[in-house]
Design an enzyme around this catalytic site. Structure first.
Site, short mmCIF file in Angstrom:
data_model
loop_
_atom_site.label_atom_id
_atom_site.label_comp_id
_atom_site.label_asym_id
_atom_site.label_seq_id
_atom_site.Cartn_x
_atom_site.Cartn_y
_atom_site.Cartn_z
N ARG A 1 -10.02 6.55 4.65
CA ARG A 1 -9.41 5.40 3.98
C ARG A 1 -9.21 5.68 2.50
O ARG A 1 -8.19 5.32 1.91
CB ARG A 1 -10.28 4.15 4.17
N ARG B 1 0.82 -1.21 0.00
CA ARG B 1 0.00 0.00 0.00
C ARG B 1 0.85 1.26 0.00
O ARG B 1 0.30 2.36 -0.07
CB ARG B 1 -0.88 0.02 1.25
P1 AMP Z 1 -8.42 -3.62 4.43
O1 AMP Z 1 -9.22 -4.72 5.03
O2 AMP Z 1 -7.44 -4.10 3.40
O3 AMP Z 1 -9.25 -2.46 3.93
O4 AMP Z 1 -7.51 -3.02 5.62
C1 AMP Z 1 -8.10 -2.47 6.79
C2 AMP Z 1 -7.10 -1.59 7.52
O5 AMP Z 1 -5.95 -2.36 7.89
C3 AMP Z 1 -6.53 -0.44 6.70
O6 AMP Z 1 -7.40 0.70 6.71
C4 AMP Z 1 -5.22 -0.17 7.43
O7 AMP Z 1 -5.43 0.50 8.66
C5 AMP Z 1 -4.77 -1.59 7.77
N1 AMP Z 1 -3.94 -2.19 6.69
C6 AMP Z 1 -4.23 -3.29 5.92
N2 AMP Z 1 -3.26 -3.55 5.05
C7 AMP Z 1 -2.32 -2.58 5.23
C8 AMP Z 1 -1.08 -2.28 4.60
N3 AMP Z 1 -0.60 -3.02 3.58
N4 AMP Z 1 -0.39 -1.20 5.05
C9 AMP Z 1 -0.85 -0.44 6.07
N5 AMP Z 1 -2.01 -0.65 6.69
C10 AMP Z 1 -2.76 -1.72 6.29
#
Ligand code: AMP
Length: 216
Positions: free
Chosen positions: A173, A91
């Site tokens: 987000r 990310r």
């Molecule tokens: P997601 O389910 O992929 O939308 O991830 C939910 C949350 O987890 C994100 O809003 C971030 O806070 C954290 N997160 C997940 N993957 C990452 C990543 N590769 N780098 C940083 N934070 C992450």
């Protein structure tokens, strides 16, 4: 198996998770969702767990250091030998560099699938999304409701609305995505390993297009 590292990239709500799950099933390789792993870690009442919980509830990104350790640990498990699907990683540019190194060490090619979708469609998808707390199946109260309200069609598990899918957090987000993650698309496009798909079409159509692109 396709013996590749497939990276699903796209804003939260683009349908990456749904596609990643189907690809994993189709190619018999694991889907690795960093969001799921971090949510699991956040459930533990450790110091790190509590920190993660706060960061994730705010919609900000977790640090690159924590992610490097998560991804290193998970992708060196035996089930990753024939390739794997990354859903939600990398990310940031630093995470992309970590992945490049990891891929070199594992002798695997990286293919990026960028799922594209408008901001309006995203807001509806995210605020309407409900996830089964037992099996992880994803529904949407607007587009894919369950037969029984609040209950998973597959396993009867209780549906949950992720804390970070609430309207106020969704904006943060999306901004994190636009500022930190979207620039990676350009980087991967320049090195020629990017497949772009229109994520606003039916799930099955998007899936077929991704498979075709991965296999050639
Ligand atoms: P997601 O389910 O992929 O939308 O991830 C939910 C949350 O987890 C994100 O809003 C971030 O806070 C954290 N997160 C997940 N993957 C990452 C990543 N590769 N780098 C940083 N934070 C992450």
């Amino acid at each position: 198996m396709i013996d590749k590292i497939v990276v699903m990239i796209g804003p939260p709500g683009a349908g990456k998770g749904t596609q990643a799950r189907q690809l994993a099933e189709h190619y018999h390789i694991p889907q690795i969702s960093t969001g799921d792993i971090l949510r699991e870690m956040a459930r533990l009442e450790t110091k790190l767990g509590l920190e993660l919980k706060t960061i994730m509830a705010s919609g900000e990104l977790v640090s690159d250091e924590v992610l490097a350790s998560v991804i290193q640990t998970r992708t060196t498990q035996p089930d990753c030998i024939g390739g794997y699907i990354l859903d939600g990683y990398p990310r940031t540019p630093s995470q992309a560099r970590t992945l490049e190194k990891l891929a070199r060490g594992q002798g695997k090619d990286v293919r990026l699938v960028s799922v594209e979708i408008s901001r309006d469609a995203l807001m509806r998808r995210l605020t309407g999304r409900r996830t089964c707390s037992k099996c992880g199946e994803i529904y949407n109260i607007y587009f894919r409701p369950t037969r029984q309200e609040g209950q998973c069609d597959l396993c009867s598990g209780e549906l949950t609305h992720r804390a970070d899918d609430k309207e106020e957090t969704v904006g943060t987000r999306l901004t994190a995505y636009e500022q930190k993650t979207a620039p990676l698309i350009q980087y991967f496009r320049e090195i020629g390993r990017l497949v772009g798909v229109n994520g606003e079409r039916p799930v099955a159509e998007v899936f077929t297009e991704i498979c075709a692109a991965l296999e050639n």
